[in-house]
Structures are given as C-alpha cells and as structure tokens.
Scaffold this active site. Structure first.
Site, PDB file in Angstrom:
ATOM      1  N   ARG A 114      -2.906  18.852  -4.135  1.00 46.37           N
ATOM      2  CA  ARG A 114      -2.267  17.977  -3.280  1.00 46.37           C
ATOM      3  C   ARG A 114      -0.847  17.622  -3.648  1.00 46.37           C
ATOM      4  NH1 ARG A 114      -2.260  12.013  -1.932  1.00 46.37           N
ATOM      5  NH2 ARG A 114      -1.343  11.990   0.093  1.00 46.37           N
ATOM      6  N   HIS A 158       5.778  11.423   1.973  1.00 44.68           N
ATOM      7  CA  HIS A 158       5.233  10.532   1.100  1.00 44.68           C
ATOM      8  C   HIS A 158       6.343   9.796   0.687  1.00 44.68           C
ATOM      9  CE1 HIS A 158       1.964  10.065  -2.285  1.00 44.68           C
ATOM     10  NE2 HIS A 158       2.905   9.143  -2.592  1.00 44.68           N
ATOM     11  N   GLU A 205      -0.128   6.772   3.277  1.00 45.84           N
ATOM     12  CA  GLU A 205      -0.314   5.345   3.361  1.00 45.84           C
ATOM     13  C   GLU A 205       0.740   4.677   4.062  1.00 45.84           C
ATOM     14  OE1 GLU A 205       0.233   4.323  -0.779  1.00 45.84           O
ATOM     15  OE2 GLU A 205      -1.795   5.150  -1.290  1.00 45.84           O
ATOM     16  N   ASN A 230      -7.008   6.669   0.071  1.00 44.07           N
ATOM     17  CA  ASN A 230      -6.371   6.601  -1.397  1.00 44.07           C
ATOM     18  C   ASN A 230      -7.349   5.241  -1.885  1.00 44.07           C
ATOM     19  OD1 ASN A 230      -5.039   8.734  -1.163  1.00 44.07           O
ATOM     20  ND2 ASN A 230      -2.952   7.749  -0.701  1.00 44.07           N
ATOM     21  N   TYR A 255      -7.786   2.399  -5.212  1.00 39.69           N
ATOM     22  CA  TYR A 255      -7.615   1.932  -6.709  1.00 39.69           C
ATOM     23  C   TYR A 255      -8.384   0.700  -6.999  1.00 39.69           C
ATOM     24  CZ  TYR A 255      -4.017   5.526  -6.543  1.00 39.69           C
ATOM     25  OH  TYR A 255      -3.321   6.758  -6.532  1.00 39.69           O
ATOM     26  N   GLU A 273      -6.525  10.313  -3.390  1.00 35.74           N
ATOM     27  CA  GLU A 273      -6.154   9.656  -4.629  1.00 35.74           C
ATOM     28  C   GLU A 273      -6.944   8.698  -5.326  1.00 35.74           C
ATOM     29  OE1 GLU A 273      -2.208   7.662  -4.446  1.00 35.74           O
ATOM     30  OE2 GLU A 273      -1.423   9.282  -3.256  1.00 35.74           O
TER      31      GLU A 273
HETATM   32  C1  GCO Z   1       0.126   5.136  -3.604  1.00 35.06           C
HETATM   33  C2  GCO Z   1       1.003   6.457  -3.754  1.00 35.06           C
HETATM   34  C3  GCO Z   1       1.080   7.262  -5.305  1.00 35.06           C
HETATM   35  C4  GCO Z   1       1.101   5.878  -6.314  1.00 35.06           C
HETATM   36  C5  GCO Z   1      -0.340   5.546  -6.994  1.00 35.06           C
HETATM   37  C6  GCO Z   1      -0.394   4.846  -7.823  1.00 35.06           C
HETATM   38  O1  GCO Z   1      -1.192   5.239  -3.394  1.00 35.06           O
HETATM   39  O2  GCO Z   1       0.765   4.275  -3.817  1.00 35.06           O
HETATM   40  O3  GCO Z   1       0.409   7.483  -3.031  1.00 35.06           O
HETATM   41  O4  GCO Z   1       2.461   7.608  -4.818  1.00 35.06           O
HETATM   42  O5  GCO Z   1       1.944   6.350  -7.346  1.00 35.06           O
HETATM   43  O6  GCO Z   1      -1.002   4.961  -5.603  1.00 35.06           O
HETATM   44  O7  GCO Z   1       0.319   3.420  -7.582  1.00 35.06           O
END
Ligand code: GCO
Length: 453
Positions: free
Chosen positions: A84, A128, A173, A299, A301, A353
């Site tokens: 990707r 992006h 995002e 995505n 985290y 992600e």
């Molecule tokens: C986001 C982006 C990435 C970042 C990653 C880490 O999700 O913010 O797509 O470009 O680098 O998430 O913060």
C-alpha cells in the site's frame, strides 16, 4: 544471542486473505523539488517555525524516489501479497488542476510495474494528505472547487493505472486532515477553526463519493474504497458525564464518517452539538457519499478513553505504551471490528495500517525490536479473533515498511520494520521484518496444505 521473539499460536487465515505493508508518499519519497513536482501543503507547513518537533522536513525523507528498485526488493523479500503506497498529487499535477506532470507519473508507473513484476499487488491511495499548495492557496479542502479538482485527478490516475492497481483508496484518514489539519492545527495546513474542519470533512467525503461514481462510469476495474482511522472510544469512569462525553467523541471520530458513508446521513447528536459549525451540505451530497464501496480500510493504533473533565491520561492508565505515548491495546482492535460489523452493513474490511513506534537501537547490523514484533503479532491475533466472530476481514497491512517522516514528530519516531539511518539512508531489516517474513511463510504453508488436502 538474540532475545527470543514472541510466540503466538499460529492462526489459520483464509487462503485469499491479503497480507501487506504500507507507506505514504510524503513520508518516504523525498525529491520534493525534482522532476517538476509542485509544492504540497506539507512542504509549506514544515517551514513554519515550531510546526515539526525536530525542525525537519520531507525534502529527502527516505530518498525512496531515488532508491525505488532496492526498496521494491525489500518489499518482495517480506513475501507480502500487497504493498500500500500513496501518490503525491503535486508530483503528478503540480498545481492540482490543469497540466499533469509526465515525469511524476512515470515514477508511479515504474513503482506499479516493479511491484507487478515481483508478484505484489499494488494498492494505491490517491490522497495521503499532501494536497498541492496551489489548491490550498484558493481555499483547499474547505472550498467546494477542490472536490471537483480531486475527481479530475482521480480520473486521470485511474485511466493511466487503473488496470494495473488492485485497489484504489480515495482518501487516507479524513478525520486527521479535517481535525488535526483545520481544528487543532497540529498538521498541515495548520488552521484552527472547527467550522472549517467540519466543512473539510464533508468535502473529503463528498469527493470520495463523486470520485467512485466517476471512476466506475469510466470503466475502472480496480476495487474502490476509503481508509478511516478508527478506535473504540470508551468512558474513563461509569459516570453519566464520562459516558456522554465518550458517546460524543465516538460521534465525532467514528459515526461522523461511518454514518454518511454507509447510511447516507450525519449522526443527529453530533450535528446538534456542532451548532453553527455544521458543514454546508447540498441536496444530493449525502447520496453521493453513500455510494457503495468495494472495501473499507481501517487504520488502528490504540483505543480512545474519554473523561468529561479531560483528566484521563494514557500515561497513568497502567497499560504499556509505545514511543508515541499510545496505549498498547490489541483487544481494542477486535472490539472495534466486531462493533463495526454490528452497527453497519460493511463491504470486505482491511486493516490498512497497524504498527508502533519504539526507540530502536541498531547494534552490529541488528535491531532487536521485540516490543514492535509483539505489537504486530498480538494485533494480527486480534484480527484473527474478529474473523472468528464473523467480521468480514479481508486483509492486514503493517505500518510501516521503513522508518520515515512521522509528520509533526519529524524523524524522531520510528514505525518501520526496516531501520533507516538518516545520515547514510542505509536500510536494515529489523527483527520485526524477519518475524513478519517468517509468519507469512508459515501462512503460505498452511495455504498450500489446505489446497493439497
Ligand atoms: C496515520 C497515517 C500514517 C502515520 C501513522 C503513524 O495513520 O496517521 O496514515 O501516515 O504515520 O499512522 O502515526
């Protein structure tokens, strides 16, 4: 001796499950002023004093633009099904409207052809975050004309590459571009105005829907969708105030995007809360945003925890933290995915992600990043748990292939499974890269066994 790598029971993923790794243009390419590339809002934003923690910029980044072939070999060495990447709009159309830049297009054609030659499926993201500065100068995403400029750019790219790329993501995002770019001002273009942020979010969603319609009308054969950053959002305590605050935050960060995309409406509670800051919406806009997608990317985290007083902090939650200060909560990913499956009717879902920043040390050509490896392994297991509960999971991608420009944090935060020495630009696969490679090999063997049985 190397520290032991984390052990997770090997789950059996479907044979057509797509395994990948991800990057984005501004974060790795460099060559910011070469071969006719136009200025992006991130090129400009990096020049604002104090905007980037280490005062850095994307002029060189990982120099991926000049190291394409070697980087493609690194991707191939992982054994992934898909890569990707994103296209820099100002590299292929310097002013965001009018003439296209053949030299810029040529770079992406080489990238796509190089992936295909190595048996890897290209997953292209059109936006992006690196909007052409020329479009920002005439109002950027807050201005409705930018919607039409984006659709024209999308059509041009799809005509050139649509038959070669497996999937096209319109935006990465929208929440980040809208809120961090236009409400808190922490990201480019650095505006601080909530009403502007909400108009930007609406225009991003609208341009996504209109681009899907235009690409399909043009006969584009790639699978089309969008990528959202989502977290499960919960209250810090069971108090009525915290529960209400968490519900509103869920509305602003999750439902504000999911409801228009999948139900054709904005959530009424958030609309009411916004008061004068609601976006201007024209009669057919929501129907366009509601255009069916071939996939949805997520995505993930960390989780979100909200207290009405603002007193809650990840630093004192007791959970382990990444170098970003984000809590490590793999079960939050399962919770998010099962909730989405419950609340909306979804197309195939991809984690587009997932990964973590840690302070790595390169010693004698090795980076023993046990924490990152464990982060990735435990989140893959969380995806497997969601699959087992019936969520239509179709793929998973690690963020990120290599250490890169982490936006307002500059180069200080390392998310890569490949280490980058920024002085020499040397790439060194970390233990997490080797673990992911071996994991994919094991998945490959399971696939073959299933086929043979
Ligand atoms: C986001 C982006 C990435 C970042 C990653 C880490 O999700 O913010 O797509 O470009 O680098 O998430 O913060």
């Amino acid at each position: 001796m190397n520290p032991p790598l984390p052990q997770h029971p090997l789950q059996h993923f479907p044979a057509d499950f797509v395994w990948g790794v991800a990057t984005s243009s501004f974060q790795i390419e460099g060559a910011a002023h070469e071969d006719g590339k136009g200025e992006s809002i991130w090129d400009r934003f990096c020049r604002q004093p104090g905007a980037i923690a280490d005062g850095s910029n994307g002029d060189t980044a990982c120099d991926h633009y000049h190291r394409l072939e070697a980087d493609l070999d690194l991707i191939a060495g992982l054994g992934v099904d898909a890569y990707r990447f994103s296209m820099s709009w100002p590299r292929v159309q310097p002013d965001g409207r009018g003439a296209f830049n053949e030299a810029g297009m040529h770079f992406y054609e080489r990238l796509v052809d190089g992936l295909i030659a190595r048996g890897i499926k290209p997953y292209l993201t059109l936006n992006h975050w690196d909007l052409p500065q020329a479009l920002q100068d005439s109002g950027g995403w807050a201005h409705r004309e930018t919607v039409h400029a984006f659709v024209a750019y999308a059509r041009f790219v799809a005509k050139r590459l649509g038959e070669r790329v497996a999937a096209i993501t319109t935006h990465n995002e929208p929440w980040v571009m809208a809120v961090l770019g236009h409400e808190t001002g922490l990201f480019a273009p650095g505006i601080r105005h909530r009403g502007t942020a909400m108009q930007v979010a609406h225009h991003l969603l609208l341009s996504h829907g209109l681009a899907l319609q235009a690409l399909r009308a043009d006969g584009c054969t790639s699978r089309l969708g969008i990528v959202l950053n989502l977290s499960p959002i919960g209250p810090a305590t069971p108090s009525a105030e915290d529960v209400a605050a968490a519900r509103l935050e869920d509305g602003r960060s999750v439902r504000w995007y999911m409801d228009p995309l999948f139900k054709g409406e904005y959530p009424a509670d958030v609309w009411q809360h916004l008061g004068v800051d609601v976006p201007q919406v024209q009669p057919d806009d929501l129907a366009a945003i509601n255009t069916p997608m071939d996939f949805l990317g997520i995505n993930y985290y960390t989780r979100g925890v909200v207290s009405a007083s603002g007193a809650w902090s990840a630093q004192t939650s007791g959970k382990p933290l990444t170098d970003m200060g984000w809590e490590i909560v793999p079960e939050g990913l399962t919770e998010l995915l099962t909730r989405m499956h419950r609340d909306w009717t979804l197309p195939p879902l991809y984690v587009k992600e997932n990964g973590a920043a840690f302070q790595d040390t390169l010693v004698k050509g090795c980076v023993h990043d046990v924490e990152r490896t464990d982060y990735i392994a435990s989140h893959i297991a969380a995806v497997g748990d969601a699959l087992a509960q019936g969520v239509p999971m179709a793929g998973y991608m690690v963020w990120s292939l290599m250490d890169n420009f982490e936006w307002a944090s500059g180069y200080a935060k390392r998310f890569g499974i490949v280490h980058v020495d920024y002085a020499t630009l040397t790439r060194t696969p970390k233990d997490s890269y080797l673990w992911y490679r071996d994991f994919l090999l094991a998945q490959q063997r399971l696939r073959q066994q299933a086929l043979a049985a």
